[in-house]
Write an enzyme that holds these catalytic residues in place. Structure first.
Site, PDB file in Angstrom:
ATOM      1  N   ASP A  48       4.135  -0.683  11.488  1.00 13.00           N
ATOM      2  CA  ASP A  48       3.712   0.652  11.067  1.00 13.00           C
ATOM      3  C   ASP A  48       3.163   1.356  12.299  1.00 13.00           C
ATOM      4  O   ASP A  48       2.397   0.769  13.074  1.00 13.00           O
ATOM      5  CB  ASP A  48       2.633   0.561   9.988  1.00 13.00           C
ATOM      6  CG  ASP A  48       2.407   1.927   9.360  1.00 13.00           C
ATOM      7  OD1 ASP A  48       2.920   2.168   8.262  1.00 13.00           O
ATOM      8  OD2 ASP A  48       1.734   2.773   9.990  1.00 13.00           O
ATOM      9  N   ASP A  98       0.797  -1.224   0.000  1.00 15.61           N
ATOM     10  CA  ASP A  98       0.000   0.000   0.000  1.00 15.61           C
ATOM     11  C   ASP A  98       0.832   1.278   0.000  1.00 15.61           C
ATOM     12  O   ASP A  98       0.330   2.340  -0.303  1.00 15.61           O
ATOM     13  CB  ASP A  98      -0.932   0.021   1.231  1.00 15.61           C
ATOM     14  CG  ASP A  98      -0.165  -0.118   2.546  1.00 15.61           C
ATOM     15  OD1 ASP A  98       1.072  -0.262   2.516  1.00 15.61           O
ATOM     16  OD2 ASP A  98      -0.797  -0.100   3.616  1.00 15.61           O
ATOM     17  N   SER A 129       7.247   7.674  12.569  1.00 13.74           N
ATOM     18  CA  SER A 129       6.978   6.344  12.038  1.00 13.74           C
ATOM     19  C   SER A 129       7.737   5.249  12.775  1.00 13.74           C
ATOM     20  O   SER A 129       8.617   5.506  13.588  1.00 13.74           O
ATOM     21  CB  SER A 129       7.361   6.310  10.569  1.00 13.74           C
ATOM     22  OG  SER A 129       8.739   6.053  10.446  1.00 13.74           O
TER      23      SER A 129
HETATM   24  C1  MIC Z   1       4.351   6.806   7.985  1.00 14.82           C
HETATM   25  O1  MIC Z   1       3.191   7.151   8.109  1.00 14.82           O
HETATM   26  O2  MIC Z   1       5.314   7.533   8.269  1.00 14.82           O
HETATM   27  C2  MIC Z   1       4.635   5.398   7.503  1.00 14.82           C
HETATM   28  C3  MIC Z   1       5.289   5.482   6.170  1.00 14.82           C
HETATM   29  O3  MIC Z   1       3.437   4.693   7.354  1.00 14.82           O
HETATM   30  C4  MIC Z   1       5.542   4.713   8.537  1.00 14.82           C
HETATM   31  C5  MIC Z   1       6.047   3.403   8.152  1.00 14.82           C
HETATM   32  C6  MIC Z   1       7.226   3.430   7.271  1.00 14.82           C
HETATM   33  O4  MIC Z   1       8.092   4.271   7.411  1.00 14.82           O
HETATM   34  O5  MIC Z   1       7.280   2.540   6.438  1.00 14.82           O
HETATM   35  C7  MIC Z   1       4.929   4.527   9.915  1.00 14.82           C
HETATM   36  O6  MIC Z   1       4.058   5.254  10.291  1.00 14.82           O
HETATM   37  O7  MIC Z   1       5.386   3.653  10.665  1.00 14.82           O
HETATM   38 FE1  SF4 Z   2       0.091   5.254   4.913  1.00 16.33          FE
HETATM   39 FE2  SF4 Z   2       1.465   5.971   7.090  1.00 16.33          FE
HETATM   40 FE3  SF4 Z   2       0.051   7.746   5.694  1.00 16.33          FE
HETATM   41 FE4  SF4 Z   2      -1.209   5.949   7.072  1.00 16.33          FE
HETATM   42  S1  SF4 Z   2       0.116   7.521   7.896  1.00 16.33           S
HETATM   43  S2  SF4 Z   2      -1.700   6.567   4.978  1.00 16.33           S
HETATM   44  S3  SF4 Z   2       0.116   4.175   6.867  1.00 16.33           S
HETATM   45  S4  SF4 Z   2       1.853   6.625   4.993  1.00 16.33           S
END
Ligand code: MIC
Ligand code: SF4
Length: 654
Positions: A119, A64, A538
């Site tokens: 995540d 995704d 994240s």
């Molecule tokens: C985000 O919202 O920063 C992400 C991308 O979903 C990250 C995960 C990632 O860095 O792959 C998260 O929230 O953990």
């Molecule tokens: Fe995707 Fe992270 Fe954004 Fe949620 S916060 S939509 S998991 S990149």
């Protein structure tokens, strides 16, 4: 004495330890999720553990995040993930099926279960009565291997909701209120537990919006009870059999309790560049808006997007404002289409993106230079949109749509239209065709395709007895993992640690990586110095793994965020806090540092002396590590340790 719901959820999964706030406990994990940006590394580490099949009740691999960049890298990753799912017994949610948190809520989440996700927004599942926690990929790999997950027994904060949201005020405004109260720092080791009469008016997707953005406060997770509203949601998903009632005891005791009267809330916004900069929308009215983005895992429900559609019905968006709609799941998109809302959005001029993270992670839809972008997502860190000087405001779908109609920020209550009352289908149109269930048979390793972008998890040496090196960088407060490991266009290097490491701290200091590599080559260690709340944001373990690859051995900060601190230990980096925060002012980039006899001291106490050879001073630094974490650190990381354990199980005499 009665129990909180959090205590009940933890106790029913407790493997070791005691529910005493502050002490380390281990819990059994029922379900795991990964997404493609964290997943490849998590599965490479899982493979290194040599376990034939996942041991959880359910594990899902979602595609995704990295769905739109150019180059072969992401497509390689996706092929690899498909092969892994088939071989090791996971569900695979294919690209286009939706954002992990939204799809998990709809199709897999079960009240009362534990969910560990690679995540940080995994707590979205808390909206369904789950204990849903975000962690680094390695911790998720270990959970898939049947190992328990270790956390600090949390302090439980009760958030009592009373009243009912007024028209034009929605769940996003409620969680922005929570952020205003708790801010993004100082909540590590806590869980928000929602309760009170106001809950009966909040649907599961609304609760999920609130649980989702609790991540921005830095709490371990947020939990909601499972009640009739939950039952209704599960029944709309054809899953009523998964329902069970869950709630706190009436006389449960909380560490702290606050009350939010939902009927008193007004539309709110988080102004640039932090989710904690909460202001009333009416205080920023009139700011011209270049871009509006709705969707993301925070606000992607049927109701969210149908509300936007009804607000736009029969109108065309302003010519100076672009509108992007990124539905959180294919289920939401298909139901919006069947019920006519998609046509309203298209007719109004919305640009409809595929069901994925899209704009939220900055790999598409970057705004123009200096633009104002209103987004319904959860993070507005500087540069995350892909445009360094863009000004991103986080708002509700209602406030976002109002800006698309007017071309400037306006309190949606000012619009001369009735509040759209969306009727939520009793039963959604459900189609799981894009979810590949695990094969009953192991189909053999030949099904795993490893393109050139698929590296191996980086190896690390055992921890040195003495750290001797220099402060390679000194950063300020609230450094996010987006600062440490940039997302957006750089994400495609996630499976290739050597390449991704070239971008460590890129948004802060473009030369960090080459400087650190040179220090490592000269046989010295790299040390990072930071202020308050280091590692916000994240769960990406790359923010520990890539610095490890470059030879970082310690991070000295005023304070850390939970997931990142655990990731540092998992990758053999010592997280140290200044015993006296004033010491932060007495250390500069380039200072030569020695931290002697770590192997001896680490087991004896919880602090250590740091010698600043450049300035001829020394000061104390503290570490808050359990015995288990000390063993991980000294082994050079959790993977080293797990592999060592696995090989001593295989060769007990060896
Ligand atoms: C985000 O919202 O920063 C992400 C991308 O979903 C990250 C995960 C990632 O860095 O792959 C998260 O929230 O953990
Ligand atoms: Fe995707 Fe992270 Fe954004 Fe949620 S916060 S939509 S998991 S990149």
């Amino acid at each position: 004495m009665g129990k909180t719901l959090t205590e009940k959820l933890i106790e029913s999964h407790l493997v070791t330890g005691e529910m005493k706030a502050g002490s380390e406990i281990a819990i059994r994990i029922d379900q795991t999720l990964t997404q493609d940006a964290t997943g490849t590394m998590a599965y490479l580490q899982f493979e290194a553990l040599e376990i034939p099949r996942v041991k959880t009740e359910l594990s899902v691999s979602y595609i995704d995040h990295n769905t739109v960049q150019t180059g072969f890298e992401n497509a390689d990753d996706h092929k690899y993930l498909e092969g892994v799912a088939q071989k090791y017994g996971l569900y695979l949610s294919r690209a286009g099926n939706g954002i992990c948190h939204q799809v998990h809520l709809e199709r897999f989440g079960i009240p009362g279960k534990t969910l560990l996700g690679a995540d940080s927004h995994t707590p979205t599942g808390g909206g369904l009565g789950m204990l849903a926690i975000g962690a680094g990929g390695l911790d998720v790999a270990l959970a898939m291997a049947g190992e328990p997950f270790f956390i600090t027994a949390p302090k439980v904060i009760g958030i009592n909701l009373t009243g009912r949201l007024k028209p034009w005020v929605s769940a996003k405004d409620a969680v922005l209120k929570v952020l205003e109260i708790f801010t993004t720092k100082g909540n590590v080791g806590s869980i928000f537990e929602y309760k009170g009469p106001g809950l009966s008016y909040l649907t599961v997707p609304e609760r999920a919006t609130i649980a989702n953005m609790g991540a921005e406060c830095g709490v371990t997770t947020s939990v909601f009870p499972s009640d009739d509203v939950t039952r209704q949601f599960l029944s709309s998903q054809g899953r009523e059999k998964d329902w069970m009632k869950l709630e706190a005891d009436p006389e449960a005791c909380y560490e702290r309790e606050i009350t939010i009267d939902l009927s008193e809330l007004e539309p709110l916004a988080a102004a640039p560049h932090s989710p904690e900069n909460v202001v009333p929308v009416r205080s920023i009215e009139g700011i011209p808006v270049d871009q509006v983005c709705t969707g993301s895992c925070t606000n992607s429900s049927y109701k969210d997007l149908a509300t936007v559609a009804v607000m736009l019905r029969g109108k065309t968006i302003r010519r100076e404002t672009s509108l992007v709609v990124t539905p959180g799941s294919r289920q939401v998109l298909e139901n919006l289409a069947r019920d006519g809302f998609l046509a309203d959005l298209i007719a109004a001029g919305a640009r409809i993106d595929e069901c994925a993270c899209g704009f939220c992670i900055g790999n598409s839809r970057s705004p123009s230079s200096g633009a104002v972008s209103l987004r319904t997502s959860n993070r507005n860190f500087q540069g995350r949109s892909g445009t360094a000087d863009a000004l991103v405001y986080l708002v509700s779908p209602e406030t976002a749509a109002a800006a698309a109609i007017k071309g400037y920020i306006t309190d949606p209550r000012n619009l001369a239209i009735d509040y759209p009352r969306i009727e939520i289908p009793e039963r959604f149109h459900i189609n799981d065709g894009m979810i590949i269930p695990p094969d009953a048979q192991d189909s053999g390793s030949e099904t795993i395709q490893r393109g050139p972008n698929i590296g191996a998890p980086p190896a690390s040496d055992v921890f040195p007895d003495t750290i001797l090196g220099e402060v390679t960088i000194k950063v300020g407060d609230r450094i996010t993992t987006d600062h440490i490991m940039p997302a957006g266009a750089r994400m495609k290097y996630r499976s290739n640690i050597a390449r991704y490491s070239e971008f460590v701290f890129e948004p802060v200091d473009r030369n960090f990586s080459s400087r650190a590599a040179a220090i490592k080559k000269a046989g010295r260690h790299n040390i990072v110095v930071a202020g308050v709340s280091y590692g916000q944001g994240s769960s990406r373990e790359h923010a520990a793994m890539c610095p490890m690859f470059l030879g970082v051995k310690a991070v000295l900060a005023i304070s850390f965020e939970r997931i990142h601190e655990a990731n540092l230990v998992n990758f053999g980096i010592l997280p140290l806090t200044f015993a006296d925060p004033r010491s932060y002012n007495e250390i500069e980039q380039g200072d030569v540092i020695e931290i002697p006899e770590i192997d001896k001291n680490i087991y004896l106490s919880d602090h250590i002396s740091v010698i600043n050879k450049t300035r001829g001073l020394s000061f104390e630094a503290a570490f808050s590590l359990s015995k288990r974490q000390k063993t991980i650190l000294m082994a050079g990381g959790a993977l080293n340790l797990a592999k060592k354990k696995a090989s001593s199980r295989a060769n007990p005499d060896g």
